[in-house]
Enzyme design. Structure first.
Site, mmCIF file in Angstrom:
data_model
loop_
_atom_site.group_PDB
_atom_site.id
_atom_site.type_symbol
_atom_site.label_atom_id
_atom_site.label_comp_id
_atom_site.label_asym_id
_atom_site.label_seq_id
_atom_site.Cartn_x
_atom_site.Cartn_y
_atom_site.Cartn_z
ATOM 1 N N LYS A 44 0.783 -1.202 0.047
ATOM 2 C CA LYS A 44 0.068 0.086 -0.045
ATOM 3 C C LYS A 44 0.953 1.153 0.072
ATOM 4 C CE LYS A 44 -3.163 -1.237 3.551
ATOM 5 N NZ LYS A 44 -3.878 -0.719 4.678
ATOM 6 N N LYS A 46 2.407 2.229 2.374
ATOM 7 C CA LYS A 46 2.076 2.876 3.690
ATOM 8 C C LYS A 46 3.157 2.257 4.907
ATOM 9 C CE LYS A 46 -1.852 4.349 5.277
ATOM 10 N NZ LYS A 46 -3.087 4.509 6.018
HETATM 11 N N1 C2G Z 1 -10.570 6.554 9.834
HETATM 12 C C1 C2G Z 1 -11.283 7.408 10.159
HETATM 13 N N2 C2G Z 1 -11.101 8.632 10.676
HETATM 14 C C2 C2G Z 1 -9.798 8.930 10.595
HETATM 15 C C3 C2G Z 1 -8.864 8.149 10.232
HETATM 16 C C4 C2G Z 1 -9.242 6.949 9.633
HETATM 17 O O1 C2G Z 1 -12.657 7.093 10.382
HETATM 18 N N3 C2G Z 1 -9.497 10.321 10.977
HETATM 19 C C5 C2G Z 1 -11.006 5.106 9.498
HETATM 20 C C6 C2G Z 1 -10.632 4.988 8.067
HETATM 21 O O2 C2G Z 1 -11.493 5.449 7.147
HETATM 22 C C7 C2G Z 1 -10.256 3.262 7.901
HETATM 23 C C8 C2G Z 1 -10.006 2.869 9.403
HETATM 24 O O3 C2G Z 1 -10.141 4.216 10.263
HETATM 25 O O4 C2G Z 1 -12.124 2.976 7.640
HETATM 26 C C9 C2G Z 1 -8.663 2.607 9.202
HETATM 27 O O5 C2G Z 1 -7.690 3.656 8.785
HETATM 28 P P1 C2G Z 1 -6.191 3.269 8.356
HETATM 29 O O6 C2G Z 1 -5.743 2.689 9.478
HETATM 30 O O7 C2G Z 1 -5.661 4.436 7.697
HETATM 31 O O8 C2G Z 1 -6.527 2.216 7.033
HETATM 32 P P2 C2G Z 1 -6.406 2.282 5.692
HETATM 33 O O9 C2G Z 1 -4.890 2.498 5.468
HETATM 34 O O10 C2G Z 1 -7.178 3.239 5.095
HETATM 35 O O11 C2G Z 1 -6.365 0.693 5.085
HETATM 36 O O12 C2G Z 1 -8.457 -2.759 2.796
HETATM 37 C C10 C2G Z 1 -8.637 -1.709 3.446
HETATM 38 C C11 C2G Z 1 -7.295 -0.851 3.862
HETATM 39 O O13 C2G Z 1 -6.692 -1.947 4.635
HETATM 40 C C12 C2G Z 1 -7.738 0.098 4.629
#
Ligand code: C2G
Length: 127
Positions: A44, A46
């Protein structure tokens, strides 16, 4: 029993993560969280600060969470939903529309992101 699933990295666990898990659990009785492995995160582009072992233990300790599984690929969602009899798939609104195809198997819900917080923002604040 209504089973809910959500996916994410959950690095540098913060309020936005807590609120999506809280709201996801409100949609059912049992919440599974698929936490991205370090290897999957690398695909990703990340770079997570905390290793999978720490991120998964932190998520598992959250009262709303009933089960944690590893997220190893983008493609595993359909299999997870079928094999775990999932009723509701939840993601934050930054993923709006990305997973609509899963609605063949379960309800797909996108919840508003929590404003003004992200793992990237936290990392950048220490630069
Ligand atoms: N999230 C949120 N508010 C934020 C930050 C994150 O609601 N301020 C939510 C994101 O939308 C996501 C969850 O928290 O639903 C996890 O976010 P991340 O850890 O950034 O995950 P991500 O990198 O988006 O990976 O297959 C899907 C991926 O694994 C998602």
């Amino acid at each position: 029993m209504i089973k809910v699933i959500t996916y994410g990295t959950f690095d540098l666990f913060h309020y936005g993560h807590l609120k999506i898990l809280e709201r996801a659990k409100e949609l059912g009785d049992y919440l599974i969280v698929a936490v991205s492995t370090d290897e999957f995160n690398a695909t990703k582009h990340k770079a997570n600060i905390y290793p999978y072992q720490h991120r998964s233990e932190i998520v598992k300790a959250i009262e709303y969470v009933d089960e944690v599984i590893p997220e190893n690929s983008w493609e595993q969602k359909t299999e997870d939903i079928i094999t775990k009899n999932i009723d509701v798939f939840v993601m934050g609104s930054d993923w709006e529309g990305e997973f609509d195809s899963l609605s063949k198997h379960c309800k797909v819900v996108y919840l508003p992101r929590t404003e003004n917080i992200s793992s990237t923002q936290i990392k950048d604040s220490f630069k």
